[in-house]
Design a protein around this motif. Sequence first.
Motif, PDB file in Angstrom:
ATOM      1  N   ASP A   1     -68.394  68.144  11.635  1.00 48.13           N
ATOM      2  CA  ASP A   1     -67.515  67.654  10.584  1.00 48.13           C
ATOM      3  C   ASP A   1     -66.841  66.354  10.997  1.00 48.13           C
ATOM      4  O   ASP A   1     -66.646  65.452  10.187  1.00 48.13           O
TER       5      ASP A   1
ATOM      6  N   HIS B   1     -69.600  63.594  10.743  1.00 49.44           N
ATOM      7  CA  HIS B   1     -69.862  63.283   9.334  1.00 49.44           C
ATOM      8  C   HIS B   1     -68.715  62.473   8.734  1.00 49.44           C
ATOM      9  O   HIS B   1     -68.940  61.494   8.015  1.00 49.44           O
TER      10      HIS B   1
ATOM     11  N   GLN C   1     -73.755  68.185   5.440  1.00 50.87           N
ATOM     12  CA  GLN C   1     -73.129  67.111   6.209  1.00 50.87           C
ATOM     13  C   GLN C   1     -74.186  66.039   6.494  1.00 50.87           C
ATOM     14  O   GLN C   1     -74.547  65.767   7.636  1.00 50.87           O
TER      15      GLN C   1
END
Length: 149
Positions: A18, A21, A81
Amino acid sequence: MGLKGKMIGQTEIKAGGDVFHDIIKMRPHELNKMTPRKIQRFTVLEGKLGKVGSKVFWHYNHDGKDKVAKEIIEEINEEKQSMRFKVIEGDLMEIYKNFYIIYHVDTNGPDSLVTWTLEYEKLREDYPHPGTLLNFLLHMVEDIEAHHS
């Protein structure tokens, strides 16, 4: 071997998929601090950060040479993602008729795996495959990892 090709490479990132991304999607202008020997500057030419259809411009150093790439963000998938960029101008267009840079992140517990895919069509059979660019992207992930450690 043919004019069209696809290259895929993967590397782990412990900083979190995360985080990776988010950096590529919303904070690419910070990459010059995280990976200064690779990325010099990033600019949004049209549209907004993290939006499909936006045009972006990269100044980077690849194989010891300063280069540029103008790209369109073609796809963003939050679930996977992932992002897909189409290169439309710059140094790569001297060698390739079409060039796409795609990444996606697979998360498994605390570790994530970043997969880069390069899809391309060379202008001539004797032009090189983009293996060094794939290595560039894989090492960029390592630089991002080191910055967040």
